[in-house]
Design a protein around this motif. Structure first.
Motif, PDB file in Angstrom:
ATOM      1  N   ALA A 122       0.722  -1.488  -0.254  1.00  0.00           N
ATOM      2  CA  ALA A 122       0.015   0.075  -0.122  1.00  0.00           C
ATOM      3  C   ALA A 122       0.768   1.256   0.192  1.00  0.00           C
ATOM      4  CB  ALA A 122      -0.749  -0.155   1.023  1.00  0.00           C
ATOM      5  N   LEU A 123       2.040   1.401   0.932  1.00  0.00           N
ATOM      6  CA  LEU A 123       2.727   2.476   0.950  1.00  0.00           C
ATOM      7  C   LEU A 123       3.571   2.615  -0.484  1.00  0.00           C
ATOM      8  CD1 LEU A 123       4.312   2.118   4.665  1.00  0.00           C
ATOM      9  CD2 LEU A 123       2.340   3.779   3.672  1.00  0.00           C
ATOM     10  N   GLY A 124       4.082   1.439  -0.931  1.00  0.00           N
ATOM     11  CA  GLY A 124       4.802   1.402  -2.167  1.00  0.00           C
ATOM     12  C   GLY A 124       3.994   2.089  -3.507  1.00  0.00           C
ATOM     13  N   ALA A 125       2.537   1.634  -3.388  1.00  0.00           N
ATOM     14  CA  ALA A 125       1.841   2.196  -4.583  1.00  0.00           C
ATOM     15  C   ALA A 125       1.604   3.748  -4.217  1.00  0.00           C
ATOM     16  CB  ALA A 125       0.496   1.211  -4.650  1.00  0.00           C
ATOM     17  N   ALA A 126       1.127   3.957  -3.177  1.00  0.00           N
ATOM     18  CA  ALA A 126       0.780   5.392  -2.888  1.00  0.00           C
ATOM     19  C   ALA A 126       1.894   6.464  -3.168  1.00  0.00           C
ATOM     20  CB  ALA A 126       0.418   5.600  -1.418  1.00  0.00           C
ATOM     21  N   LEU A 127       3.246   5.892  -2.908  1.00  0.00           N
ATOM     22  CA  LEU A 127       4.459   6.602  -3.089  1.00  0.00           C
ATOM     23  C   LEU A 127       4.588   6.622  -4.703  1.00  0.00           C
ATOM     24  CD1 LEU A 127       6.808   8.077  -2.256  1.00  0.00           C
ATOM     25  CD2 LEU A 127       7.916   5.918  -2.226  1.00  0.00           C
ATOM     26  N   ALA A 128       4.421   5.764  -5.364  1.00  0.00           N
ATOM     27  CA  ALA A 128       4.542   5.532  -7.014  1.00  0.00           C
ATOM     28  C   ALA A 128       3.680   6.392  -7.445  1.00  0.00           C
ATOM     29  CB  ALA A 128       4.442   4.184  -7.266  1.00  0.00           C
ATOM     30  N   ILE A 129       2.252   6.439  -7.230  1.00  0.00           N
ATOM     31  CA  ILE A 129       1.290   7.193  -7.765  1.00  0.00           C
ATOM     32  C   ILE A 129       1.482   8.731  -7.505  1.00  0.00           C
ATOM     33  CG2 ILE A 129      -1.042   7.888  -7.775  1.00  0.00           C
ATOM     34  CD1 ILE A 129      -0.374   5.192  -9.207  1.00  0.00           C
ATOM     35  N   ALA A 130       1.908   9.436  -6.307  1.00  0.00           N
ATOM     36  CA  ALA A 130       2.468  10.507  -6.027  1.00  0.00           C
ATOM     37  C   ALA A 130       3.653  11.015  -6.833  1.00  0.00           C
ATOM     38  CB  ALA A 130       2.614  10.754  -4.517  1.00  0.00           C
ATOM     39  N   LEU A 131       4.637  10.224  -6.917  1.00  0.00           N
ATOM     40  CA  LEU A 131       5.796  10.430  -7.965  1.00  0.00           C
ATOM     41  C   LEU A 131       5.649  10.586  -9.168  1.00  0.00           C
ATOM     42  CD1 LEU A 131       8.452   8.464  -5.896  1.00  0.00           C
ATOM     43  CD2 LEU A 131       7.960  10.872  -5.879  1.00  0.00           C
ATOM     44  N   ALA A 132       4.466   9.683  -9.426  1.00  0.00           N
ATOM     45  CA  ALA A 132       3.958   9.701 -11.108  1.00  0.00           C
ATOM     46  C   ALA A 132       3.446  11.209 -11.497  1.00  0.00           C
ATOM     47  CB  ALA A 132       3.240   8.474 -11.385  1.00  0.00           C
ATOM     48  N   ALA A 133       2.561  11.472 -10.641  1.00  0.00           N
ATOM     49  CA  ALA A 133       2.069  12.795 -10.936  1.00  0.00           C
ATOM     50  C   ALA A 133       2.932  13.956 -11.121  1.00  0.00           C
ATOM     51  CB  ALA A 133       1.042  13.094  -9.706  1.00  0.00           C
ATOM     52  N   GLY A 134       4.040  13.929 -10.092  1.00  0.00           N
ATOM     53  CA  GLY A 134       5.061  15.030 -10.191  1.00  0.00           C
ATOM     54  C   GLY A 134       5.922  14.953 -11.191  1.00  0.00           C
ATOM     55  N   LEU A 135       6.330  13.742 -11.566  1.00  0.00           N
ATOM     56  CA  LEU A 135       7.307  13.674 -12.821  1.00  0.00           C
ATOM     57  C   LEU A 135       6.395  14.021 -14.204  1.00  0.00           C
ATOM     58  CD1 LEU A 135      10.002  12.712 -13.862  1.00  0.00           C
ATOM     59  CD2 LEU A 135       9.050  10.241 -13.958  1.00  0.00           C
ATOM     60  N   THR A 136       5.168  13.600 -14.153  1.00  0.00           N
ATOM     61  CA  THR A 136       4.429  13.652 -15.257  1.00  0.00           C
ATOM     62  C   THR A 136       4.128  15.282 -15.514  1.00  0.00           C
ATOM     63  OG1 THR A 136       3.469  11.818 -15.287  1.00  0.00           O
ATOM     64  CG2 THR A 136       2.369  13.246 -16.696  1.00  0.00           C
ATOM     65  N   ALA A 137       4.058  15.905 -14.491  1.00  0.00           N
ATOM     66  CA  ALA A 137       3.743  17.500 -14.448  1.00  0.00           C
ATOM     67  C   ALA A 137       5.208  18.202 -14.957  1.00  0.00           C
ATOM     68  CB  ALA A 137       3.408  17.967 -13.261  1.00  0.00           C
ATOM     69  N   MET A 138       6.306  17.612 -14.417  1.00  0.00           N
ATOM     70  CA  MET A 138       7.597  18.448 -14.770  1.00  0.00           C
ATOM     71  C   MET A 138       7.926  17.827 -16.006  1.00  0.00           C
ATOM     72  SD  MET A 138      11.268  17.661 -12.998  1.00  0.00           S
ATOM     73  CE  MET A 138      11.168  15.817 -13.527  1.00  0.00           C
TER      74      MET A 138
END
Length: 226
Positions: free
Chosen positions: A26-42
């Motif tokens: 659960a923690l890993g998936a949540a972290l990955a989604i948050a980072l995916a949003a940030g990286l995509t925006a960048m």
């Protein structure tokens, strides 16, 4: 009837829930989604509203479940995750533009995506969702263009990078490394026997043959007090 009901209520794999595995996933998936949003925006230079492209593509959630909850699954390895999602999204866009009728484009895209993922050895269930989503988007009122591939590409890149770092740091090597099989105690069976049985069953099991072999060997040793 009772047997069917028992199969329907089959438990979640032990690896996904035992020893707080559910929390790790659960923690890993949540972290990955948050980072995916940030990286995509960048990467896409998204700074204004309304957003020109989505920061997150829905099938990424299903990919995250596989990568972080069952990282040993053949369907959750880097190539299936990356290739399966990207190939299927591209198929969806191409078919959506070519066909123009959403429901027809979605059905054709899904069939082609499954065939291509199988041939390219990158079968990944969320890829089917990518094919549907992108076919509907391309054939629908919004007429998604090829720039939309940028969102899923950035999403998948962030997911794969996070999956590699997080899974390896938490004791689950990813890409998955099969357990080393010790020398057998006795020639009870061979790898060819395993492949023959799987062929006889004519079913696709979500487990690597090397892992299945290691499990059988460990089971034999346990039964003999080894």
């Amino acid at each position: 009837m009772l047997g069917w009901l028992r199969n329907l209520a089959a438990p979640v794999p032990q690896a996904a829930v035992g020893h707080l595995g559910w929390l790790r996933g659960a923690l890993g998936a949540a972290l990955a989604i948050a980072l995916a949003a940030g990286l995509t925006a960048m990467l896409l230079g998204v700074s204004a509203l309304p957003l020109p492209l989505p920061l997150l593509v829905a099938p990424l959630g299903a990919s995250a479940v596989l990568v972080f909850c069952v990282p040993a699954s053949p369907l959750a390895q880097p190539w299936p995750v990356i290739g399966g999602d990207l190939v299927s999204a591209a198929v969806g866009l191409a078919v959506g533009h070519a066909v123009g009728v959403p429901w027809l484009a979605a059905s054709i895209a899904l069939g082609i995506a499954i065939a291509l993922m199988s041939l390219l050895r990158c079968l990944h269930p969320p890829g089917g969702a990518c094919a549907l989503l992108y076919a509907l988007g391309a054939a629908g009122a919004e007429h998604w263009q090829w720039a939309w591939i940028g969102s899923i590409a950035a999403n998948v890149a962030a997911l794969a990078a996070t999956g590699w770092l997080y899974n390896n740091m938490t004791g689950h090597p990813w890409p998955h490394v099969p357990v080393r099989v010790p020398p057998p105690l006795a020639p009870a069976y061979t790898r060819d026997d395993i492949e023959t049985v799987l062929a006889d069953w004519n079913e696709v099991l979500d487990v690597d043959i090397d892992d299945l072999d290691a499990f059988c060997q460990a089971l034999l040793r346990k039964g003999r007090g080894g």
